[in-house]
Design a protein around this motif. Structure first.
Motif, PDB file in Angstrom:
ATOM      1  N   ASN A 170       0.838  -1.192   0.000  1.00  0.00           N
ATOM      2  CA  ASN A 170       0.000   0.000   0.000  1.00  0.00           C
ATOM      3  C   ASN A 170       0.876   1.248   0.000  1.00  0.00           C
ATOM      4  O   ASN A 170       1.199   1.786   1.061  1.00  0.00           O
ATOM      5  N   HIS A 229       0.243   4.162  -0.350  1.00  0.00           N
ATOM      6  CA  HIS A 229      -0.332   5.318   0.330  1.00  0.00           C
ATOM      7  C   HIS A 229       0.200   5.412   1.760  1.00  0.00           C
ATOM      8  O   HIS A 229       0.188   6.488   2.359  1.00  0.00           O
ATOM      9  N   GLN A 239      -0.595  13.998   0.155  1.00  0.00           N
ATOM     10  CA  GLN A 239      -1.249  12.685   0.221  1.00  0.00           C
ATOM     11  C   GLN A 239      -2.485  12.660  -0.679  1.00  0.00           C
ATOM     12  O   GLN A 239      -2.747  11.654  -1.345  1.00  0.00           O
ATOM     13  N   GLN A 240      -3.230  13.751  -0.725  1.00  0.00           N
ATOM     14  CA  GLN A 240      -4.398  13.833  -1.611  1.00  0.00           C
ATOM     15  C   GLN A 240      -3.978  13.723  -3.073  1.00  0.00           C
ATOM     16  O   GLN A 240      -4.631  13.031  -3.861  1.00  0.00           O
ATOM     17  N   ARG A 283      -3.132  10.087  -3.795  1.00  0.00           N
ATOM     18  CA  ARG A 283      -4.357   9.281  -3.941  1.00  0.00           C
ATOM     19  C   ARG A 283      -5.078   9.604  -5.255  1.00  0.00           C
ATOM     20  O   ARG A 283      -5.551   8.692  -5.937  1.00  0.00           O
ATOM     21  N   MET A 307      -5.344   6.255  -7.484  1.00  0.00           N
ATOM     22  CA  MET A 307      -6.627   5.550  -7.436  1.00  0.00           C
ATOM     23  C   MET A 307      -7.107   5.128  -8.832  1.00  0.00           C
ATOM     24  O   MET A 307      -7.515   3.976  -9.012  1.00  0.00           O
TER      25      MET A 307
END
Length: 181
Positions: free
Chosen positions: A58, A60, A81-82, A85, A89
């Motif tokens: 992972n 993330h 982090q956004q 993602r 994603m």
């Protein structure tokens, strides 16, 4: 070989590490000893680290929120982090949807790692910092001051110190290639 050199350089970059005793000479060539010396500390209600690991399953979980240097600069790591993602994603969704066609041997996490490192690098660059990546049983990263001579010395000494363990270090540089159509 001066196997104390990497510890001295790290203490120069991160003064809080000066409080830690450098491992004895007979233990310095063990990467596990290096990891223990660099271990995160709990400060108040959160952990601070100078060496962050990335979860291979992972990406993330990349340790960004534990980065002591960024914490001291009061950087909002949530934005990075956004971005990570937002970029990864769709990659995971596409892979999940087309796994049979793409093949089960395709490593989608490797592509996600590239995105994670690109975003961390962009954040560090904006703060006049550099990114070092260590490849061992896991991937680790470090934010260091923009000091090219010291970075070169550190990477060279690090490679010599841990070459028998097949551990590699990289001074991350994003290459902007032109695309032809």
């Amino acid at each position: 070989m001066d196997d104390k050199k990497i510890f001295k350089i790290l203490q120069g970059w991160f003064p809080l590490l000066e409080q830690r005793e450098i491992p004895k000479k007979k233990h310095r060539h063990f990467f596990q000893q290096f990891l223990e010396w660099m271990a995160a500390e709990k400060v108040a209600n959160h952990f601070q680290a100078y060496l962050m690991s990335i979860d291979s399953e992972n990406p993330h979980e990349n340790g960004l929120e534990r980065c002591a240097i960024l914490q001291h600069m009061n950087i909002d790591m949530g934005l990075t982090q956004q971005k990570i993602r937002k970029r990864t994603m769709p990659l995971y969704e596409h892979y999940k949807k087309h796994k049979e066609t793409i093949g089960k041997y395709y490593n989608v996490n490797a592509q996600a790692f590239d995105i994670v490192f690109e975003e961390i690098y962009a954040l560090l660059k904006s703060q006049n910092l550099e990114l070092l990546i260590i490849y061992a049983e896991a991937a680790y990263w470090m934010a260091v001051p923009k000091e090219d001579v010291e970075i070169h010395k550190f990477c060279k000494s690090f490679s010599k110190q841990f070459k028998d363990d097949a551990i590699c270090i990289e001074h991350y540089i994003k290459l902007d290639c032109l695309r032809s159509t």
